[in-house]
Motif scaffolding. Sequence first.
Motif, PDB file in Angstrom:
ATOM      1  N   LYS A  21     -11.571  -1.628   9.239  1.00  0.00           N
ATOM      2  CA  LYS A  21     -11.342  -1.972   7.826  1.00  0.00           C
ATOM      3  C   LYS A  21     -10.627  -0.786   7.202  1.00  0.00           C
ATOM      4  O   LYS A  21     -11.159   0.335   7.152  1.00  0.00           O
ATOM      5  CB  LYS A  21     -12.700  -2.225   7.162  1.00  0.00           C
ATOM      6  N   LEU A  22      -9.389  -1.025   6.732  1.00  0.00           N
ATOM      7  CA  LEU A  22      -8.586   0.051   6.147  1.00  0.00           C
ATOM      8  C   LEU A  22      -8.681  -0.015   4.627  1.00  0.00           C
ATOM      9  O   LEU A  22      -8.890  -1.086   4.051  1.00  0.00           O
ATOM     10  CB  LEU A  22      -7.129  -0.098   6.573  1.00  0.00           C
ATOM     11  N   ALA A  23      -8.520   1.156   3.995  1.00  0.00           N
ATOM     12  CA  ALA A  23      -8.557   1.184   2.531  1.00  0.00           C
ATOM     13  C   ALA A  23      -7.657   2.307   2.039  1.00  0.00           C
ATOM     14  O   ALA A  23      -7.151   3.114   2.840  1.00  0.00           O
ATOM     15  CB  ALA A  23      -9.991   1.400   2.063  1.00  0.00           C
ATOM     16  N   THR A  24      -7.435   2.355   0.730  1.00  0.00           N
ATOM     17  CA  THR A  24      -6.607   3.424   0.148  1.00  0.00           C
ATOM     18  C   THR A  24      -7.402   4.107  -0.967  1.00  0.00           C
ATOM     19  O   THR A  24      -8.390   3.580  -1.466  1.00  0.00           O
ATOM     20  CB  THR A  24      -5.318   2.846  -0.457  1.00  0.00           C
ATOM     21  N   TYR A  25      -6.977   5.342  -1.310  1.00  0.00           N
ATOM     22  CA  TYR A  25      -7.617   6.016  -2.451  1.00  0.00           C
ATOM     23  C   TYR A  25      -6.540   6.707  -3.254  1.00  0.00           C
ATOM     24  O   TYR A  25      -5.394   6.841  -2.771  1.00  0.00           O
ATOM     25  CB  TYR A  25      -8.686   7.011  -1.986  1.00  0.00           C
TER      26      TYR A  25
ATOM     27  N   LEU B  86      -7.529   5.597   4.221  1.00  0.00           N
ATOM     28  CA  LEU B  86      -8.765   6.018   4.906  1.00  0.00           C
ATOM     29  C   LEU B  86      -9.320   4.839   5.699  1.00  0.00           C
ATOM     30  O   LEU B  86      -8.965   3.688   5.438  1.00  0.00           O
ATOM     31  CB  LEU B  86      -9.798   6.564   3.930  1.00  0.00           C
ATOM     32  N   PHE B  87     -10.175   5.179   6.662  1.00  0.00           N
ATOM     33  CA  PHE B  87     -10.907   4.119   7.355  1.00  0.00           C
ATOM     34  C   PHE B  87     -12.139   3.813   6.509  1.00  0.00           C
ATOM     35  O   PHE B  87     -12.985   4.691   6.296  1.00  0.00           O
ATOM     36  CB  PHE B  87     -11.389   4.602   8.733  1.00  0.00           C
TER      37      PHE B  87
ATOM     38  N   ASN C  93       0.812  -1.228   0.000  1.00  0.00           N
ATOM     39  CA  ASN C  93       0.000   0.000   0.000  1.00  0.00           C
ATOM     40  C   ASN C  93       0.844   1.277   0.000  1.00  0.00           C
ATOM     41  O   ASN C  93       0.298   2.383  -0.008  1.00  0.00           O
ATOM     42  CB  ASN C  93      -0.920   0.041   1.227  1.00  0.00           C
ATOM     43  N   ALA C  94       2.157   1.118   0.046  1.00  0.00           N
ATOM     44  CA  ALA C  94       3.041   2.291   0.186  1.00  0.00           C
ATOM     45  C   ALA C  94       2.769   3.313  -0.913  1.00  0.00           C
ATOM     46  O   ALA C  94       2.513   2.953  -2.071  1.00  0.00           O
ATOM     47  CB  ALA C  94       4.496   1.839   0.145  1.00  0.00           C
ATOM     48  N   GLY C  95       2.778   4.587  -0.540  1.00  0.00           N
ATOM     49  CA  GLY C  95       2.606   5.664  -1.514  1.00  0.00           C
ATOM     50  C   GLY C  95       1.156   6.037  -1.773  1.00  0.00           C
ATOM     51  O   GLY C  95       0.871   7.039  -2.432  1.00  0.00           O
TER      52      GLY C  95
END
Length: 544
Positions: free
Chosen positions: A540-544, A499-500, A493-495
Amino acid sequence: MKPHSNHRFRRMGRWSLLLAAAACLATALPAIAATPLPRLVSAHGRHMLLVDGQPWLMLGAQVNNSSAWPAMLPEVWPAMDALHVNTVQVPIAWEQIEPSEGHFDFSFLDTLLSQAREHHVRLALLWFATWKNNGPAYAPAWVKLDNKRFPRVLKKDGDTLDSLSPFAASTLDADRAAFTALMKHLRAIDGERHTVIMVQVENESGTYGTDRDYSTAGDRLLQSPVPAAVLAKTGRKAGSWTAVFGKDAAEFSYAWAIAHYIDQVAAAGKAVYDLPMYANVALRDPFHPGPPGGYASGGPTDNVLGIWRAAAPALDLIAPDIYLPEYAKYTAVLDRYSRSDNPLFIAETGSAAPYARYVFAALGHGAIGFSPFGMDFTGYSNWPLGARKIDADTLKPFALDYELLRPIASLVAKAGFEGKLWGVSEPEQTHTQQIDLGAWQAQVGYGLPQFGMPEAKGNPTPQGGVLIVQIGRDEYLVAGCHARVSFQPAGRNAGKHALFERVEEGRYVDGQWQFLRVWNGDQTDWGLNLTSEPQWLRVKLATY
Ligand code: DGJ
């Protein structure tokens, strides 16, 4: 027999009578376990205790030394109930079960087991015999007063110490016979129930005041060859103890002698009832140990752990008694006793509030259990080693940990075994910590308000701790106390921006998640604030 039972008996057919007779016969024979015996499993350098075939995390507490009497139990259970423990450690003293040679009295054990079952806890029994904190105080008078048959350790100057020699076959025979009788009785009364899940063999063995026993047998051992198992474990080449270990030979050979003695006691007990067994440690200072004898020489201190593991295969583990409140020392001990060949169990720890937070670091090091010492209302406190007094307030920080962990203890034990668990405790000097979760980096801060992003100052007294369990690809259970947790993307997930996706607060009831509410807005904007409430978060973690 109840009045109506005669009538019922007459109505039973021939087959029923035969079955009843078989049942009577079965009770006369050694019990056959209905569920598998408690046991330890190891894989990939990690360990787990199984009880009745299920992962078991020992959320323990130990009673005071003189609380193992029927009249004291009413002062024990209210403390254990308030703590939410699932495992209680109770001494069984040699002097109590064999007051005169060959005559056994197991009445306390019978009482203890039936009361433990009523309180829905399991037990770890502590065999106080040849060694209890280096001396034979708990051996029967017929042992501790007979210096000829049961010789004491000799110092270099010829004086004797109040520690029994591990070289006396007569002492080993007597201790082993008593322990075997204890295990036989235990199997008869508990072989199907497994109320007792572990047995500690002896207590804090070793000797203060000398590096070894200067008896003829002790001298002879120094010149004899180091056993192959010790050579293999320590990576040394063959030779005598003196030739192989030089200036350490006195302490190391003595450690081997004590470990070998305890191994023989444990092996004899296991031969009649095969429960997990362990030895506990009077630790030496991890950074400034000083010379042997200043600490209990020959006991399983960190410098001789390899020798003990080689010499005592009947012991499933060596468990430290940690009364070192400083973070650096506490975690050094956790590091040294969590090994691929040694499951970590905190057999004793201080009862004072600052010790409660270490359950999280212990779990983070893969511990299978944790147990503060002297947790009962008999009126004794071992201050300054532990809390000033033991009352309802003393129990609170430990009760908070266990209230949090008990409903989910099995899941936590399994996650630890699978390498899906992280745990940290608050240090004194630094107030933030990073936890590497692979695809995420958790940042932990201590002593922060719930709102805003000031610099972490640490709690007024260090009491924070955090536990994280991975339950899905980007999904974690988070719990703890007096800490704030936030997450940054890392690894795959780096970079990216984080968000939750959802933060649920809930409870575990009988191992099942029960949803309470969703945390959002102020409750998540600054990170997840863990307080003195027992709360579990499903994150629950997520990325955007
Ligand atoms: C460690 C021992 O193992 C315990 O039995 C007890 O004596 C404590 N020290 C001190 O309270």
